[in-house]
Motif scaffolding. Sequence first.
Motif, PDB file in Angstrom:
ATOM      1  N   ILE A  13       0.842  -1.203   0.000  1.00 57.55           N
ATOM      2  CA  ILE A  13       0.000   0.000   0.000  1.00 57.55           C
ATOM      3  C   ILE A  13       0.876   1.253   0.000  1.00 57.55           C
ATOM      4  O   ILE A  13       0.623   2.213  -0.735  1.00 57.55           O
ATOM      5  CB  ILE A  13      -0.940   0.016   1.234  1.00 57.55           C
ATOM      6  CG1 ILE A  13      -1.951  -1.127   1.156  1.00 57.55           C
ATOM      7  CG2 ILE A  13      -1.637   1.361   1.389  1.00 57.55           C
ATOM      8  CD1 ILE A  13      -3.037  -0.969   0.128  1.00 57.55           C
ATOM      9  N   GLY A  35       8.625  -0.002   9.109  1.00 56.16           N
ATOM     10  CA  GLY A  35       8.853  -0.858  10.266  1.00 56.16           C
ATOM     11  C   GLY A  35      10.326  -1.178  10.458  1.00 56.16           C
ATOM     12  O   GLY A  35      10.849  -1.077  11.573  1.00 56.16           O
ATOM     13  N   ALA A  72       0.290  -3.647  15.198  1.00 58.30           N
ATOM     14  CA  ALA A  72       1.331  -2.630  15.389  1.00 58.30           C
ATOM     15  C   ALA A  72       0.873  -1.261  14.890  1.00 58.30           C
ATOM     16  O   ALA A  72       1.431  -0.234  15.269  1.00 58.30           O
ATOM     17  CB  ALA A  72       2.605  -3.044  14.654  1.00 58.30           C
ATOM     18  N   ASN A  91      -4.836  -0.061   7.460  1.00 54.08           N
ATOM     19  CA  ASN A  91      -4.532  -0.978   8.566  1.00 54.08           C
ATOM     20  C   ASN A  91      -5.805  -1.442   9.277  1.00 54.08           C
ATOM     21  O   ASN A  91      -6.160  -0.984  10.364  1.00 54.08           O
ATOM     22  CB  ASN A  91      -3.578  -0.264   9.555  1.00 54.08           C
ATOM     23  CG  ASN A  91      -3.253  -1.091  10.779  1.00 54.08           C
ATOM     24  OD1 ASN A  91      -3.625  -0.732  11.891  1.00 54.08           O
ATOM     25  ND2 ASN A  91      -2.579  -2.192  10.602  1.00 54.08           N
ATOM     26  N   MET A 171      -0.365  -8.129  -3.082  1.00 54.83           N
ATOM     27  CA  MET A 171      -0.393  -7.470  -1.771  1.00 54.83           C
ATOM     28  C   MET A 171       0.744  -7.982  -0.893  1.00 54.83           C
ATOM     29  O   MET A 171       1.461  -8.904  -1.265  1.00 54.83           O
ATOM     30  CB  MET A 171      -1.720  -7.779  -1.073  1.00 54.83           C
ATOM     31  CG  MET A 171      -2.943  -7.544  -1.940  1.00 54.83           C
ATOM     32  SD  MET A 171      -4.487  -7.977  -1.113  1.00 54.83           S
ATOM     33  CE  MET A 171      -4.425  -9.770  -1.156  1.00 54.83           C
ATOM     34  N   GLY A 172       0.898  -7.423   0.294  1.00 58.37           N
ATOM     35  CA  GLY A 172       1.902  -7.891   1.253  1.00 58.37           C
ATOM     36  C   GLY A 172       1.591  -9.325   1.684  1.00 58.37           C
ATOM     37  O   GLY A 172       0.477  -9.815   1.506  1.00 58.37           O
ATOM     38  N   PRO A 173       2.603 -10.018   2.268  1.00 55.92           N
ATOM     39  CA  PRO A 173       2.440 -11.443   2.574  1.00 55.92           C
ATOM     40  C   PRO A 173       1.328 -11.751   3.591  1.00 55.92           C
ATOM     41  O   PRO A 173       0.596 -12.729   3.418  1.00 55.92           O
ATOM     42  CB  PRO A 173       3.813 -11.862   3.123  1.00 55.92           C
ATOM     43  CG  PRO A 173       4.547 -10.594   3.428  1.00 55.92           C
ATOM     44  CD  PRO A 173       3.974  -9.537   2.544  1.00 55.92           C
ATOM     45  N   MET A 233      -5.452  -1.129  -6.111  1.00 52.11           N
ATOM     46  CA  MET A 233      -5.541  -0.381  -4.852  1.00 52.11           C
ATOM     47  C   MET A 233      -5.266   1.110  -5.017  1.00 52.11           C
ATOM     48  O   MET A 233      -5.541   1.892  -4.110  1.00 52.11           O
ATOM     49  CB  MET A 233      -4.573  -0.984  -3.814  1.00 52.11           C
ATOM     50  CG  MET A 233      -5.011  -2.317  -3.246  1.00 52.11           C
ATOM     51  SD  MET A 233      -6.704  -2.318  -2.595  1.00 52.11           S
ATOM     52  CE  MET A 233      -6.546  -1.218  -1.186  1.00 52.11           C
TER      53      MET A 233
END
Length: 353
Positions: A13, A35, A72, A91, A171-173, A233
Amino acid sequence: MKRVALIGATGSIGRQALEILGAHSELELVAAASGSTPIEGLAPLTQTGGDLTGLLERAEPDVVLNAVVGFAGLPVTLWALERGVDLALANKESLVAAGELALAARERGGGRLLPVDSEHSAAFQCLEGRSPEQVDSLVLTASGGPFRGRTREELEDVTPEEALAHPTWSMGPKITIDSATLANKGLELIEAHFLFGLPYEQIEVVVHPTSVVHALARFRDGAALAHLGYPDMRVPISFALTYPDRAATPVAPLDLAGGLTLEFHAPDLETFPLLALAREAGERGGTYPCAYNAANEVAVAAFLEGRLPFLRIADAVEETLAAVDGAAARDLEDLVEADREARRLTEQRAAIA
Ligand code: NAD
Ligand code: MG
């Protein structure tokens, strides 16, 4: 000029948001955070890891795009809602885990909560300007993920690599595994409940393999409004960042004459129990959604590390939900404790799986 803080700038994203920001001179990136990957120079203020609320205080953004993955992201969500700074929320885990606390913070802060999740951006647009009594029900669509149509036996030995091959979204894992188990749609069901104030029985999930219809609202007069578009997205990210202007994006307009398959069917809740477990956790309320999310985060991480078989992700979440008390959180401290306890319980189960 709109001052934008982008938290989770190095993710799926985050990278797409940078593309949108680069195309609009009226959007000014004032702060960025990641992160663990260093991002110095990406924005006037940057930070990697740690407590990000100090960065947000210094940045004085008009809008915060929270694109962190997992629980997080909670401090960022609460920071923006509490201060009345517009929150563009990718998120989903923070809203699922902290639903009531987050809504109370928004009430105090008075800012906007603009969903970036594609189904919720779509639902927001279908529902905008309608009063709740006009709404019959909301429908969220699910692609069904890479394992749509499979039986439980066929899922016993699937590898992280197979689960990471999503048919319609890149997308992310973590969210990709959630899409393969349908936990993503479970989280989205709870997310929709908090975003739109609809009871769970008025939110339906249907499988729609091509991901062209993102959400649909049915109204009491028999009419239904749907939101369509190619799965990309950049559309919901741009919508949230430029709201209420709806700026142009590079995404192609929908081609109908070229042929479009709009097929829908009921999800297979027996093969993918995490969707039904989310509905149950949502209906029970209290910290059950927080525990569901925490257990799922731990189980997905264990699966990705090869420590837990695919089908055990749902088992681990179910067992954790059966073991927690689910009592409502009076404050953030209670919530963090509920998250920690659910993680501890799930880690134990993943260790013996
Ligand atoms: P990702 O794994 O690609 O990126 C996650 C980002 O969060 C990275 O920038 C990472 O550095 C950052 N991050 C992780 N832990 C952090 C921490 N403790 N503090 C600060 N930053 C941290 O994930 P993604 O796919 O971009 O998803 C991000 C969020 O958006 C998730 O909640 C996901 O469910 C949601 N979402 C993603 C998509 C998508 O298409 N990728 C679609 C809908 C919703
Ligand atoms: Mg989604």
